[in-house]
Design a protein around this motif. Structure first.
Motif, PDB file in Angstrom:
ATOM      1  N   SER A   1       0.840  -1.201   0.000  1.00 54.99           N
ATOM      2  CA  SER A   1       0.000   0.000   0.000  1.00 54.99           C
ATOM      3  C   SER A   1       0.876   1.251   0.000  1.00 54.99           C
ATOM      4  CB  SER A   1      -0.922   0.014   1.227  1.00 54.99           C
ATOM      5  OG  SER A   1      -1.815  -1.067   1.162  1.00 54.99           O
TER       6      SER A   1
ATOM      7  N   ASP B   1      -5.326  -1.454  -5.059  1.00 57.55           N
ATOM      8  CA  ASP B   1      -4.816  -1.986  -3.799  1.00 57.55           C
ATOM      9  C   ASP B   1      -5.735  -3.093  -3.284  1.00 57.55           C
ATOM     10  OD1 ASP B   1      -3.552  -2.478  -1.448  1.00 57.55           O
ATOM     11  OD2 ASP B   1      -3.643  -0.423  -0.689  1.00 57.55           O
ATOM     12  N   GLU B   2      -5.380  -4.324  -3.532  1.00 56.29           N
ATOM     13  CA  GLU B   2      -6.152  -5.496  -3.100  1.00 56.29           C
ATOM     14  C   GLU B   2      -7.661  -5.281  -3.245  1.00 56.29           C
ATOM     15  OE1 GLU B   2      -4.525  -7.940  -0.297  1.00 56.29           O
ATOM     16  OE2 GLU B   2      -2.829  -6.690   0.245  1.00 56.29           O
TER      17      GLU B   2
ATOM     18  N   GLN C   1      -8.274  -0.259  -1.101  1.00 61.72           N
ATOM     19  CA  GLN C   1      -8.730  -1.551  -0.601  1.00 61.72           C
ATOM     20  C   GLN C   1     -10.132  -1.475   0.003  1.00 61.72           C
ATOM     21  OE1 GLN C   1      -5.890  -3.524   1.847  1.00 61.72           O
ATOM     22  NE2 GLN C   1      -7.272  -5.177   2.381  1.00 61.72           N
TER      23      GLN C   1
HETATM   24 MG   LIG Z   1      -1.973  -2.918   2.083  1.00 61.42          MG
END
Ligand SMILES: [Mg+2]
Ligand SMILES: Nc1ncnc2c1ncn2[C@@H]1O[C@H](COP(=O)(O)OP(=O)(O)O)[C@@H](O)[C@H]1O
Length: 329
Positions: free
Chosen positions: A44, A159-160, A83
């Motif tokens: 991140s 991000d994910e 995320q």
């Molecule tokens: Mg992360």
């Protein structure tokens, strides 16, 4: 070769803790790059420095040949999907997607056209007037994606983005995301701790370790030819077996082999079966050697407590944690 993005020796510290440690990475135009690493590895942080919301302590970020290291986020023209999606809860879907266009002063008509277009592509046209708080996880993920895509930026950082979805939705979302990226031809940098995502999405995977890229390549290369014991242990459903040992006449003090790189036989290395797990492609035998756990894949089922022998069809030899040679086929 012109690169869409060049990261050159990025440095980032939080206090005395070094999170990015001379990290370098080149991403090609239209590439789906997955940055893979366990949580806490700085994934991140990496994206936040690239998009410009986290200052760097050193290094250079080049987008389309232009040095953007000192530009503020809105001048970089890079979109990021966070995320947790970071949707605006007091706005409906339409307003969430329209927001970045409004910020750059697009006209009402242009906004309307673009929002409807992207909502159609992402199959959320029916939900445009719904409040985002009433959406399912999968829908929220699409809205976040739509908000990033609507601006047509140079680069997408994700991000994910699928980690909050349940397994079935995640599987579908993965296929759709890959299809969408291929259709639109965008350059994606997607960070995740999840190998399955790396394997199914990436053109190339960059494995993050100790703040820099330890190895980069197509997933299959990382799996077949890990250049370090760390990559060998990290990649794969089962980690590569790494045992102390050397090969006569060769450099190196550790031998690495995948569970599937063995042949069962009447001679070779003996082990006692501690667990035998049926799988699609045979049986996984778990045992220990010199106090280390070891997994091999064989064709026959074995009783727990019985002994068996195997030889290596193929193996890697490591020295000082680096791969020096690869043998066999
Ligand atoms: Mg992360
Ligand atoms: N703002 C911050 N202040 C201090 N430490 C931070 C901050 N952001 C991240 N870290 C630390 O940096 C490391 C990497 O974090 P992060 O980039 O979130 O990793 P990942 O996304 O790979 O899980 C972690 O040890 C985390 O605690």
């Amino acid at each position: 070769m012109t690169y869409k993005l060049q990261l050159q020796e990025l440095e980032k510290k939080f206090g005395s803790k070094s999170v990015l440690n001379r990290l370098s990475l080149d991403v090609e135009e239209g590439e789906f790059m997955v940055v893979l690493g366990p949580s806490g590895m700085g994934k991140s942080t990496l994206l936040r420095t690239v998009v410009g919301i986290e200052p760097l302590d050193g290094g250079k970020i080049v987008v389309d040949g232009e040095d953007v290291t000192r530009l503020p986020p809105h001048k970089r023209n890079i979109a990021m999907v966070f995320q947790n999606y970071a949707l605006y809860p007091n706005m409906n879907v339409y307003k969430n997607i329209a927001f970045p266009l409004k910020m750059i002063g697009e006209s009402r008509d242009v906004i309307d056209k673009k929002v409807n277009e992207i909502a159609g592509t992402l199959k959320i046209a029916d939900a445009l007037h719904q409040n985002v708080t009433t959406l399912s996880g999968g829908q929220k993920q699409r809205v976040a994606l739509a908000r990033a895509l609507v601006r047509n930026p140079k680069l997408f950082l994700l991000d994910e983005p699928l980690s909050n979805l349940d397994a079935r939705v995640r599987y579908d979302a993965r296929q759709e995301l890959r299809k969408l990226q291929q259709e639109l031809g965008h350059t994606f940098i997607y960070v995740t701790h999840d190998q399955t995502e790396a394997q199914s999405l990436a053109d190339r995977v960059a494995v993050l370790h100790n703040g820099s890229v330890e190895q980069i390549g197509p997933y299959d290369d990382l799996y077949e030819r890990p250049e370090t014991t760390w990559v060998g242990s990290f990649i794969g459903e089962y980690p590569m077996n790494i045992i102390d040992g050397s090969v006569i006449g060769r450099e190196g003090s550790q031998i690495g082999f995948r569970p599937s790189w063995v042949n069962e036989g009447n001679d070779g290395i003996q082990l006692t079966v501690q667990l035998c797990q049926a799988a699609e492609s045979g049986f996984f035998i778990m045992s220990t050697m010199d106090g280390k756990s070891i997994t091999i894949r064989v064709q026959k089922r074995h009783k727990i407590g019985s002994t068996m022998k195997f030889s290596l069809r193929r193996y890697n030899v490591y020295t000082d944690n680096r791969l020096v040679e690869e043998f066999g086929k």
